[in-house]
Scaffold this motif. Structure first.
Motif, PDB file in Angstrom:
ATOM      1  N   SER A 164       0.841  -1.192   0.000  1.00 43.82           N
ATOM      2  CA  SER A 164       0.000   0.000   0.000  1.00 43.82           C
ATOM      3  C   SER A 164       0.881   1.248   0.000  1.00 43.82           C
ATOM      4  O   SER A 164       2.077   1.171   0.284  1.00 43.82           O
ATOM      5  N   PRO A 165       0.311   2.417  -0.300  1.00 43.25           N
ATOM      6  CA  PRO A 165       1.107   3.656  -0.292  1.00 43.25           C
ATOM      7  C   PRO A 165       1.814   3.904   1.034  1.00 43.25           C
ATOM      8  O   PRO A 165       2.960   4.336   1.064  1.00 43.25           O
ATOM      9  N   GLY A 166       1.164   3.576   2.160  1.00 41.68           N
ATOM     10  CA  GLY A 166       1.776   3.792   3.466  1.00 41.68           C
ATOM     11  C   GLY A 166       2.890   2.829   3.778  1.00 41.68           C
ATOM     12  O   GLY A 166       3.639   3.013   4.744  1.00 41.68           O
ATOM     13  N   LEU A 381      -9.875  -0.816   0.403  1.00 45.73           N
ATOM     14  CA  LEU A 381      -9.149  -0.763   1.667  1.00 45.73           C
ATOM     15  C   LEU A 381      -7.898  -1.645   1.621  1.00 45.73           C
ATOM     16  O   LEU A 381      -6.818  -1.242   2.048  1.00 45.73           O
ATOM     17  N   ALA A 382      -8.061  -2.856   1.114  1.00 49.28           N
ATOM     18  CA  ALA A 382      -6.946  -3.796   1.061  1.00 49.28           C
ATOM     19  C   ALA A 382      -5.826  -3.284   0.170  1.00 49.28           C
ATOM     20  O   ALA A 382      -4.645  -3.523   0.431  1.00 49.28           O
ATOM     21  N   GLY A 383      -6.176  -2.594  -0.882  1.00 48.99           N
ATOM     22  CA  GLY A 383      -5.172  -2.130  -1.826  1.00 48.99           C
ATOM     23  C   GLY A 383      -4.396  -0.921  -1.379  1.00 48.99           C
ATOM     24  O   GLY A 383      -3.263  -0.712  -1.819  1.00 48.99           O
ATOM     25  N   PHE A 384      -4.960  -0.131  -0.442  1.00 48.63           N
ATOM     26  CA  PHE A 384      -4.344   1.169  -0.160  1.00 48.63           C
ATOM     27  C   PHE A 384      -4.057   1.465   1.315  1.00 48.63           C
ATOM     28  O   PHE A 384      -3.548   2.534   1.630  1.00 48.63           O
ATOM     29  N   VAL A 385      -4.396   0.543   2.251  1.00 43.76           N
ATOM     30  CA  VAL A 385      -4.161   0.808   3.679  1.00 43.76           C
ATOM     31  C   VAL A 385      -3.232  -0.251   4.257  1.00 43.76           C
ATOM     32  O   VAL A 385      -3.423  -1.441   4.002  1.00 43.76           O
ATOM     33  N   PRO A 386      -2.206   0.130   5.065  1.00 43.40           N
ATOM     34  CA  PRO A 386      -1.270  -0.838   5.646  1.00 43.40           C
ATOM     35  C   PRO A 386      -1.934  -1.777   6.650  1.00 43.40           C
ATOM     36  O   PRO A 386      -2.958  -1.448   7.255  1.00 43.40           O
ATOM     37  N   LEU A 387      -1.285  -2.933   6.884  1.00 44.66           N
ATOM     38  CA  LEU A 387      -1.838  -3.990   7.730  1.00 44.66           C
ATOM     39  C   LEU A 387      -2.041  -3.563   9.173  1.00 44.66           C
ATOM     40  O   LEU A 387      -3.085  -3.799   9.760  1.00 44.66           O
TER      41      LEU A 387
END
Length: 485
Positions: A164-166, A381-387
């Motif tokens: 993800s970006p983060g 959400l899965a594609g762009f937010v860290p775990l």
């Protein structure tokens, strides 16, 4: 039962608190339109597998590496603390599932005991719990895909399309892919997806047993000294993060409208699944810390595969585990997405969210539009937010919902002492009270940023309820079904 005639749409906050649906109306809802509702096709094995499938995945395959820096070797205690917290709530869930066996899970239980406003709050928490949980699990799936590719072919997906970006990338493509696969399976029908899930659950249990067998060959007792290097606060913080690994039994309770014998099988499936996953989690955590110093586990995305690489001179155990993890985590995505769509289905039947979410396909007997919309949001959400951020958000939503369920058991016992219950919470009211206390304890272990995000989420939810739900609520527009507290 005291049924009170009141004017339609009782105004404001007082009306929202007063509107409470009768237990009989909730249970009878799925039988009002034979042939048009959800299909009853799940037995005890399918329900237990659904519960285990929603639990056994990222919580142990991935989040172990995220929680270990908070607790050190005492991450084992963190899993135990989270398990006890889940147990108290699971007993309450089991009683309510045997008394009010419908798709709404804790949302429906709260509607029958605490009123429409609290039901909405619970349902909104469940949307956070389920939707964000699926996204967190999907991110973990992508990490094991990379581990598998590296072990088998010596390659890995570029960070730009696998993070993800983060986390240093642009979009997590593998996480999006597994969500879309789950959407495709769920739209085929409940019995078909339940069968696939049951097979995957059996495989991932075997994989975790295999991990323990290999890791214990490299066990070193010295890795547990000092046992609590970061203090009790570290253990609580780790337990707060891993708690989302235990929320699967809630998914089983969402299958009330699709269970063949819900009153008998739902309580059994809830308790049995929690027992199985707790034993596996504790064994895996002990084996992991025993095989590798906790400082080396910290921050590892595919923690179990890394441990096997260090514990053996061969690469095949880690490859086998990574392959199993890919299957295991995929089943969590499937099971938890199932639960999310059934919560929305129940809320839609009550008019609190648009009717499109309860529109059932006449051929497959599943809410197809519901599944597709949920899949779209979760994949984003899965594609762009860290775990890490996803796991914490899942835990706070779950803990709030579980607190409401424990309170609901106490209220239902007082208001309906003669209601038929296929399971009764032992040591009542001590167990549900402890459930509330332990949930509150873990809530305080979450970070400030998680609380801020949760406050914003709840503010948005309340705005939607008072702008849409209050006007469209089926209950508040049908005064003959409203019960006075």
């Amino acid at each position: 039962m005291d049924i009170t005639k009141i004017s339609p749409r009782p105004p404001g906050l007082a009306g929202a608190l007063r509107a409470r649906k009768s237990v009989e109306a909730i249970v009878a809802r799925n039988d009002q339109e034979p042939g048009h509702g959800l299909k009853r096709s799940m037995g005890l094995v399918h329900l237990t597998a659904l519960s285990i499938g929603a639990s056994l995945g990222t919580g142990i395959f991935v989040i172990l590496g995220e929680a270990t820096p908070k607790a050190g070797p005492a991450v084992v205690l963190a899993f135990v603390l989270a398990a006890f917290t889940a147990l108290f709530s699971a007993l309450s869930y089991a009683e309510l599932a045997g008394s009010i066996p419908v798709s709404g899970s804790s949302y429906s239980y709260t509607y029958a005991t605490m009123g429409e406003l609290f039901a909405w709050i619970c349902g909104w928490c469940l949307m956070l719990e389920y939707g964000v949980s699926v996204a967190a699990v999907a991110v973990g799936w992508g990490e094991y895909i990379n581990e598998l590719l590296h072990g088998m072919f010596g390659i890995a997906l570029p960070a730009v399309i696998s993070e993800s970006p983060g986390a240093g990338g642009i979009v997590n493509v593998p996480a999006i892919v597994i969500v879309l696969v789950a959407v495709a399976l769920l739209t085929r029908g409940a019995s078909e997806s339940a069968l696939v899930n049951t097979v995957m659950v059996a495989l991932k249990i075997l994989v975790l047993v295999f991990f323990c067998a290999v890791a214990f060959t490299a066990f070193r007792a010295g890795n547990f000294t000092p046992f609590i290097p970061l203090g009790a606060a570290g253990v609580t913080a780790a337990a707060s993060q891993v708690f989302f690994a235990y929320i699967g039994f809630d998914a089983a309770s969402t299958a009330g409208d699709e269970a063949k014998n819900a009153k008998r099988d739902l309580p059994r499936a809830i308790i049995l699944s929690l027992l199985i996953v707790t034993i596996l989690y504790c064994l895996v955590a002990i084996a992991a810390v025993g095989a590798m110093p906790w400082q080396d586990i910290a921050g590892e995305g595919a923690a179990l595969a890394t441990i096997l690489n260090a514990a053996t001179t061969s690469t095949w155990p880690a490859i086998l585990l990574s392959a199993g993890a890919v299957i295991a985590i995929a089943s969590v995505v499937l099971a938890v997405m199932y639960g999310q769509t059934r919560i929305l289905y129940a809320m839609s039947l009550d008019g609190l969210v648009p009717r499109v979410f309860s529109r059932v396909n006449p051929r497959t007997r599943v809410p197809v539009v519901n599944i597709v919309v949920v899949g779209g949001v979760v994949s984003a959400l899965a594609g762009f937010v860290p775990l890490g951020e996803l796991a914490d958000a899942t835990s706070i939503g779950s803990l709030f919902a579980f607190m409401l369920v424990n309170i609901a058991v106490i209220i239902l016992r007082r208001r309906h002492p003669d209601l038929h219950r296929s399971f009764r919470t032992p040591l009542f009211p001590l167990m549900p009270v402890l459930g509330v206390v332990f949930c509150a304890l873990l809530l305080f272990g979450l970070g400030v940023s998680t609380w801020v995000a949760f406050a914003l989420w709840m503010a948005v939810g309340l705005a939607i309820y008072f702008a849409y739900g209050v006007r469209k609520s089926e209950l508040r527009n049908s005064p003959e079904t409203v019960t006075a507290p």
